[in-house]
Design a protein around this motif. Sequence first.
Motif, PDB file in Angstrom:
ATOM      1  N   GLY A 113      29.318  -9.717   6.953  1.00  0.00           N
ATOM      2  CA  GLY A 113      30.551  -9.314   6.796  1.00  0.00           C
ATOM      3  C   GLY A 113      30.693  -7.602   6.268  1.00  0.00           C
ATOM      4  O   GLY A 113      29.626  -7.012   6.191  1.00  0.00           O
ATOM      5  N   GLY A 114      31.680  -7.143   6.226  1.00  0.00           N
ATOM      6  CA  GLY A 114      31.711  -5.737   5.684  1.00  0.00           C
ATOM      7  C   GLY A 114      32.991  -5.007   6.437  1.00  0.00           C
ATOM      8  O   GLY A 114      32.685  -3.880   6.460  1.00  0.00           O
ATOM      9  N   GLY A 115      34.042  -5.570   6.769  1.00  0.00           N
ATOM     10  CA  GLY A 115      35.070  -5.099   7.258  1.00  0.00           C
ATOM     11  C   GLY A 115      35.082  -4.028   8.583  1.00  0.00           C
ATOM     12  O   GLY A 115      34.055  -4.817   9.272  1.00  0.00           O
ATOM     13  N   SER A 116      35.580  -3.111   8.737  1.00  0.00           N
ATOM     14  CA  SER A 116      35.433  -2.245  10.000  1.00  0.00           C
ATOM     15  C   SER A 116      33.982  -1.936  10.102  1.00  0.00           C
ATOM     16  O   SER A 116      33.543  -1.445  11.104  1.00  0.00           O
ATOM     17  CB  SER A 116      36.358  -1.177  10.065  1.00  0.00           C
ATOM     18  OG  SER A 116      37.778  -1.806  10.417  1.00  0.00           O
ATOM     19  N   ARG A 117      33.352  -1.682   8.829  1.00  0.00           N
ATOM     20  CA  ARG A 117      32.120  -1.015   9.047  1.00  0.00           C
ATOM     21  C   ARG A 117      30.949  -2.165   9.489  1.00  0.00           C
ATOM     22  O   ARG A 117      30.261  -1.573  10.353  1.00  0.00           O
ATOM     23  CB  ARG A 117      31.652  -0.963   7.572  1.00  0.00           C
ATOM     24  CG  ARG A 117      29.872  -0.212   7.460  1.00  0.00           C
ATOM     25  CD  ARG A 117      29.548  -0.392   5.999  1.00  0.00           C
ATOM     26  NE  ARG A 117      29.567  -1.522   5.418  1.00  0.00           N
ATOM     27  CZ  ARG A 117      29.791  -1.915   4.107  1.00  0.00           C
ATOM     28  NH1 ARG A 117      30.138  -1.080   3.431  1.00  0.00           N
ATOM     29  NH2 ARG A 117      29.938  -3.143   3.920  1.00  0.00           N
ATOM     30  N   ALA A 118      31.231  -3.481   9.279  1.00  0.00           N
ATOM     31  CA  ALA A 118      30.535  -4.457   9.984  1.00  0.00           C
ATOM     32  C   ALA A 118      30.765  -4.616  11.537  1.00  0.00           C
ATOM     33  O   ALA A 118      29.798  -4.663  12.185  1.00  0.00           O
ATOM     34  CB  ALA A 118      30.762  -5.527   9.323  1.00  0.00           C
ATOM     35  N   ALA A 119      32.072  -4.363  11.569  1.00  0.00           N
ATOM     36  CA  ALA A 119      32.537  -4.840  12.982  1.00  0.00           C
ATOM     37  C   ALA A 119      32.015  -3.601  14.079  1.00  0.00           C
ATOM     38  O   ALA A 119      31.544  -4.122  15.231  1.00  0.00           O
ATOM     39  CB  ALA A 119      33.985  -4.802  12.992  1.00  0.00           C
ATOM     40  N   ASN A 120      32.066  -2.334  13.553  1.00  0.00           N
ATOM     41  CA  ASN A 120      31.486  -1.387  14.758  1.00  0.00           C
ATOM     42  C   ASN A 120      30.109  -1.583  14.851  1.00  0.00           C
ATOM     43  O   ASN A 120      29.485  -1.164  15.425  1.00  0.00           O
ATOM     44  CB  ASN A 120      32.175  -0.009  13.761  1.00  0.00           C
ATOM     45  CG  ASN A 120      33.433   0.153  14.559  1.00  0.00           C
ATOM     46  OD1 ASN A 120      33.980   0.635  15.485  1.00  0.00           O
ATOM     47  ND2 ASN A 120      34.341  -0.385  13.414  1.00  0.00           N
ATOM     48  N   PHE A 121      29.402  -1.639  13.575  1.00  0.00           N
ATOM     49  CA  PHE A 121      27.861  -1.677  13.456  1.00  0.00           C
ATOM     50  C   PHE A 121      27.313  -2.587  14.330  1.00  0.00           C
ATOM     51  O   PHE A 121      26.534  -2.681  15.150  1.00  0.00           O
ATOM     52  CB  PHE A 121      27.378  -1.650  12.065  1.00  0.00           C
ATOM     53  CG  PHE A 121      25.906  -1.769  12.178  1.00  0.00           C
ATOM     54  CD1 PHE A 121      25.035  -0.500  12.434  1.00  0.00           C
ATOM     55  CD2 PHE A 121      25.243  -3.053  11.673  1.00  0.00           C
ATOM     56  CE1 PHE A 121      23.706  -0.759  12.277  1.00  0.00           C
ATOM     57  CE2 PHE A 121      23.726  -3.008  11.397  1.00  0.00           C
ATOM     58  CZ  PHE A 121      22.993  -1.803  11.687  1.00  0.00           C
ATOM     59  N   ALA A 122      28.016  -3.869  14.169  1.00  0.00           N
ATOM     60  CA  ALA A 122      27.573  -5.065  15.120  1.00  0.00           C
ATOM     61  C   ALA A 122      27.674  -4.797  16.468  1.00  0.00           C
ATOM     62  O   ALA A 122      27.099  -5.079  17.426  1.00  0.00           O
ATOM     63  CB  ALA A 122      28.429  -6.249  14.761  1.00  0.00           C
TER      64      ALA A 122
END
Length: 490
Positions: free
Chosen positions: A59-68
Amino acid sequence: MPVRSILNSIFVVWTISFSAACGILNFDRGSNDFLEPSPVLPVESGKELAPFIGVAISGGGSRAANFAAAVLQELERYGFLQHVTAISGVSGGTLPAAYYALNRNRPDWDWAAFRNLMGTNFYRSFLWKHFGPWGLLNYLNTEYNRSDMMADVFDDVLFRGAKFEDLDPSLPVLLINAAPLHTASRGQWSFTEASFRELKSNLKTFSISRAVAASTAVPGIFNGIALRAYKEDRTFRYRHLVDGGISENLGVEALLQLYVKSRKHDFTGQMRNDEGAAPRGCFIFAVDSFPDKFLPDELSDKRDLRSGIDFIIDRNLLTTFDIMGNNARDRFFAMLQHGVHIDGNLFPVMYRPWFEGYRCQIWHIHSGNLMRRFLFRTERPNRNGDFLALRETLAQVIPEIKTHWKLEASGTCSSAALQEALYATATMLVTEDRMAHNLARDWFVARGLRLGAEKPKDFDESQYDRFKNLRMELKHEVTGGLRLMCNDSP
């Protein structure tokens, strides 16, 4: 009249209206459907099963979404992703996990479009849903809540009404993980056919966007998602789900559970007829966007931290949730050192892939590894200084990216610059962490799994030029130790 007084008056009126009107119109929006009973038949399969390979996205919001999204693209480039058995997401990590699982085999699949979607400002769309005339009217007079609004935002941007029955039946299996909101719960609850069968409910007709909204429902900011239990014994009528990061914010445990159960069941929960046949090994890519440290932000020198939005949603909840998630994450990694208890048995795991002898290995792809120098090797001495300087820049930028539904950091960094920083970090960690990368390749090759023709190269000129320009964009200075200043033009 001061702005704060005006906002305070609006908030009081809003609270009175809500308490008087909430729930006037009760309806069950998007309830899970009843599942007609059917016999559970044994699954025909061979004695030798394929290796179990998972991708866990934190998890981690948009930070997590883009990194993943960036890590998935790198794993695809080297041929790892084609062999993945299951992809598991928690909270912000469910966005790329679900979107990839739903669209990966479409003829128009495009990594650039994927990146663009993950960079969406979901927060702005949510605010419009919340305070727009129809959203506010529904919110005050029906059971339409903030998680419903977020589900609609995700559906409008990413999923377009898709249900679990629209997923490609071929691997990888999609695991969307949430936390059940009841005191007896200690683990995660995954949206799987087996879990829905326990509710006597049909997963296939359930909305993917609502499952993602359940996994991202941070308590205090969003509301839980309720699933109806069609149980004759009436032990409980509803299962309420909130953000999966409460129980385990990496998504690894759900994969380990699935791996162990796959010895006796297939991925829908049906019994195998070849009990005892285990997959030939287990490997998990743990994509972890959580920062290795917390940096002070521009609020650290203020006594009163409130702003206009805090009269509706207290932003301290996000920071508090980060602290709780970090503590839970540390405990989980400590547990991995000794193994994970699954079905009453101790299951051995090693999350540092350069140790052998464990039944499941985990490559921890984590931005905190940027400054672990022994992981990075280059045969270009004249480039080492520049490469290290870039890693130092990224190691300072990445922790500044907030856990939010938009790419945002303290200071002047644009969302485009922050997204490029996350993509550069993913490239470095997958390509330039030679120790982990080569051991992963050896593990795949030893099990007869074909990888892509491309292999990690020594840090070459073209790669460096791209990163060099990025470093110029992210040229920063820390003012009073509080603000990250980005120059968004080279």
